[in-house]
Design a protein around this motif. Structure first.
Motif, PDB file in Angstrom:
ATOM      1  N   HIS A   9       0.809  -1.225   0.000  1.00  0.00           N
ATOM      2  CA  HIS A   9       0.000   0.000   0.000  1.00  0.00           C
ATOM      3  C   HIS A   9       0.840   1.272   0.000  1.00  0.00           C
ATOM      4  O   HIS A   9       0.356   2.326  -0.405  1.00  0.00           O
ATOM      5  CB  HIS A   9      -0.935   0.009   1.205  1.00  0.00           C
ATOM      6  N   TYR A  10       2.068   1.205   0.493  1.00  0.00           N
ATOM      7  CA  TYR A  10       2.934   2.385   0.595  1.00  0.00           C
ATOM      8  C   TYR A  10       4.272   2.094  -0.078  1.00  0.00           C
ATOM      9  O   TYR A  10       5.304   2.008   0.599  1.00  0.00           O
ATOM     10  CB  TYR A  10       3.142   2.776   2.056  1.00  0.00           C
ATOM     11  N   PRO A  11       4.296   1.935  -1.395  1.00  0.00           N
ATOM     12  CA  PRO A  11       5.551   1.584  -2.075  1.00  0.00           C
ATOM     13  C   PRO A  11       6.612   2.667  -1.889  1.00  0.00           C
ATOM     14  O   PRO A  11       6.304   3.858  -1.872  1.00  0.00           O
ATOM     15  CB  PRO A  11       5.142   1.447  -3.541  1.00  0.00           C
ATOM     16  N   THR A  12       7.823   2.218  -1.718  1.00  0.00           N
ATOM     17  CA  THR A  12       8.945   3.135  -1.547  1.00  0.00           C
ATOM     18  C   THR A  12      10.225   2.443  -1.981  1.00  0.00           C
ATOM     19  O   THR A  12      10.277   1.223  -2.106  1.00  0.00           O
ATOM     20  CB  THR A  12       9.049   3.614  -0.088  1.00  0.00           C
ATOM     21  N   THR A  13      11.260   3.220  -2.209  1.00  0.00           N
ATOM     22  CA  THR A  13      12.575   2.685  -2.558  1.00  0.00           C
ATOM     23  C   THR A  13      13.575   3.107  -1.502  1.00  0.00           C
ATOM     24  O   THR A  13      13.601   4.274  -1.105  1.00  0.00           O
ATOM     25  CB  THR A  13      13.021   3.209  -3.945  1.00  0.00           C
ATOM     26  N   THR A  14      14.369   2.151  -1.040  1.00  0.00           N
ATOM     27  CA  THR A  14      15.406   2.443  -0.058  1.00  0.00           C
ATOM     28  C   THR A  14      16.760   2.004  -0.600  1.00  0.00           C
ATOM     29  O   THR A  14      16.847   1.120  -1.445  1.00  0.00           O
ATOM     30  CB  THR A  14      15.135   1.736   1.282  1.00  0.00           C
ATOM     31  N   VAL A  15      17.814   2.632  -0.099  1.00  0.00           N
ATOM     32  CA  VAL A  15      19.177   2.294  -0.494  1.00  0.00           C
ATOM     33  C   VAL A  15      19.951   1.895   0.750  1.00  0.00           C
ATOM     34  O   VAL A  15      19.919   2.590   1.767  1.00  0.00           O
ATOM     35  CB  VAL A  15      19.863   3.483  -1.202  1.00  0.00           C
ATOM     36  N   TRP A  16      20.625   0.774   0.663  1.00  0.00           N
ATOM     37  CA  TRP A  16      21.439   0.244   1.752  1.00  0.00           C
ATOM     38  C   TRP A  16      22.895   0.254   1.306  1.00  0.00           C
ATOM     39  O   TRP A  16      23.343  -0.644   0.606  1.00  0.00           O
ATOM     40  CB  TRP A  16      20.976  -1.179   2.101  1.00  0.00           C
TER      41      TRP A  16
END
Length: 76
Positions: A45-52
């Motif tokens: 429901h809350y798509p997001t992109t993260t970087v590690w």
């Protein structure tokens, strides 16, 4: 460690939903870049992109939930 031949794709698979937020099954798609950095795209429901920047180990230390979530590699 990241592949020296280029990026590798993976899925983040949740076997048990500890937090009750994301559900089970494939909850995110990711890429591990040749320098070890990981980009992760969350679904739901809350798509997001993260970087590690510290890689897969750092990602799993936060989202692995003691083995409840694992990496499924799509590329060799």
């Amino acid at each position: 460690m990241a592949s020296k031949s280029g990026p590798r794709r993976f899925e983040l698979v949740r076997h048990r939903d500890v937090s009750g937020v994301s559900g089970t099954g494939v909850v995110a798609e990711g890429v591990e870049w040749s320098d070890g950095t990981v980009a992760l795209r969350w679904g739901g429901h809350y798509p997001t992109t993260t970087v590690w920047q510290d890689g897969i180990g750092a990602l799993l230390s936060v989202h692995g939930h003691n083995g409840a979530t694992t990496i499924h590699w799509l590329d060799d």
